[in-house]
Design a protein around this motif. Structure first.
Motif, PDB file in Angstrom:
ATOM      1  N   THR A  44      39.863  36.604  33.469  1.00 12.74           N
ATOM      2  CA  THR A  44      38.586  36.133  32.302  1.00 12.74           C
ATOM      3  C   THR A  44      37.516  36.616  32.326  1.00 12.74           C
ATOM      4  OG1 THR A  44      38.914  33.966  33.771  1.00 12.74           O
ATOM      5  CG2 THR A  44      40.190  34.145  31.851  1.00 12.74           C
ATOM      6  N   SER A  49      35.326  34.953  38.306  1.00  8.59           N
ATOM      7  CA  SER A  49      37.088  35.684  37.821  1.00  8.59           C
ATOM      8  C   SER A  49      36.540  37.133  38.778  1.00  8.59           C
ATOM      9  CB  SER A  49      37.244  35.375  37.027  1.00  8.59           C
ATOM     10  OG  SER A  49      38.240  35.784  36.511  1.00  8.59           O
ATOM     11  N   GLY A  97      39.722  38.169  28.513  1.00  9.49           N
ATOM     12  CA  GLY A  97      40.606  39.278  29.150  1.00  9.49           C
ATOM     13  C   GLY A  97      40.195  39.718  29.862  1.00  9.49           C
TER      14      GLY A  97
END
Lengths: 182, 112
Positions: A44, A49, A97
């Motif tokens: 993400t 991340s 994403g």
């Protein structure tokens, strides 16, 4: 097609033999197919991340026998490209994403980053020139190095926007014909 | 970010006890460097031997840390690991900073 088909045949044979619970038993090491030269990772659009994705990428490249120096080169380039996606494509703060598709082949390593954020609007990708560092220390630039690093460390960079998805493809040379052995 | 510091012979050595100075860490690093170099010796050595990755955000933060120390003061680097050295070499920042192999060696030589 030979590889995947061969693998399916093995799986069917094993299932006929010893899988009372219907699950696929692990293949013995000798019968295990070679580590796939192609893999996919996901993140993400947050700094943490991105860290995890880079760590997962490095683990996979190491496992496939890439030399440490090349692993470092790939991580530097991907870090810059991913930071750009977090900071610009998803600048609205929405943690969208990001996909990473990597293919290791005889011609080199190809990494494609995909996102559904804002498209790159400038005609063509940034040239990535090195900022002027000849100035007084107090006037040194603190940014503008990202695209320079990407351009310096890749053989080719391509960008494509289609159906609301941006795809940035980054191509790396491998050190030799056996450089990716593994 | 918590930085470790020692002071010998008028040189302050600041050690970064983290593996990465990247986009997630750059701002914390810059703020911590401001605090640790706000006063004290004019000569500071930044020991990066525990840092194995710096991206352009981290590079910018190290440059900012040097600039915020002010004119007449000096920030050297020491202990660059291979990927970090690559970023400094490519961006030619290795011509801007004095880079020592090891922080302790740098203190001995510069103080001697």
């Amino acid at each position: 097609m030979t590889g995947p088909m061969a693998r399916c045949a093995v799986t069917r044979a094993e299932r006929r033999g010893t899988a009372p619970d219907g699950r696929e038993p692990p293949a013995p090491a000798a019968a295990r197919p070679r580590m796939s030269p192609e893999f996919h990772l996901h993140a993400t659009a947050t700094d943490m991340s991105v860290r995890d994705l880079l760590s997962g990428m490095r683990t996979r490249l190491r496992a496939r026998g890439l030399p440490e120096a090349l692993c470092g080169t790939v991580e530097i380039v991907l870090a810059e490209a991913l930071n750009n996606i977090v900071e610009h494509a998803y600048a609205d703060g929405k943690a969208g994403g990001i996909g990473l598709h990597a293919v290791l082949g005889p011609a080199g390593l190809t990494c494609t980053l995909s996102d559904r954020g804002t498209a790159l609007t400038a005609p063509g990708l940034p040239a990535g020139r090195l900022p002027d560092i000849g100035a007084e220390p107090g006037a040194l630039p603190e940014g503008g190095f990202g695209w320079f690093l990407i351009r310096s460390l890749t053989r080719e960079v391509r960008y494509h926007r289609d159906g609301g998805i941006s795809r940035l493809t980054l191509c790396f040379d491998l050190p030799g014909p056996d450089g990716a052995g593994g | 970010m918590e930085l470790h510091e020692t002071c010998h012979d008028g040189i302050r050595t600041v050690t970064v006890p983290e593996a990465r100075i990247d986009a997630a860490a750059a701002l914390r690093f810059k703020d911590a460097m401001r605090a640790v170099t706000a006063d004290g010796p004019d000569h500071v050595i930044l020991d990066l031997s525990q840092v194995n990755f710096v991206d352009s955000s981290g590079l910018g933060a190290i440059i900012a840390a040097m600039k915020q120390m002010g004119a007449g003061r000096r920030l050297d680097l020491a202990g660059l690991t291979p990927d970090v050295a690559k970023v400094f070499r490519l961006t030619r920042m290795d011509t801007v900073f004095v880079i020592h192999d090891r922080a302790d060696g740098a203190v001995r030589r510069d103080a001697g």
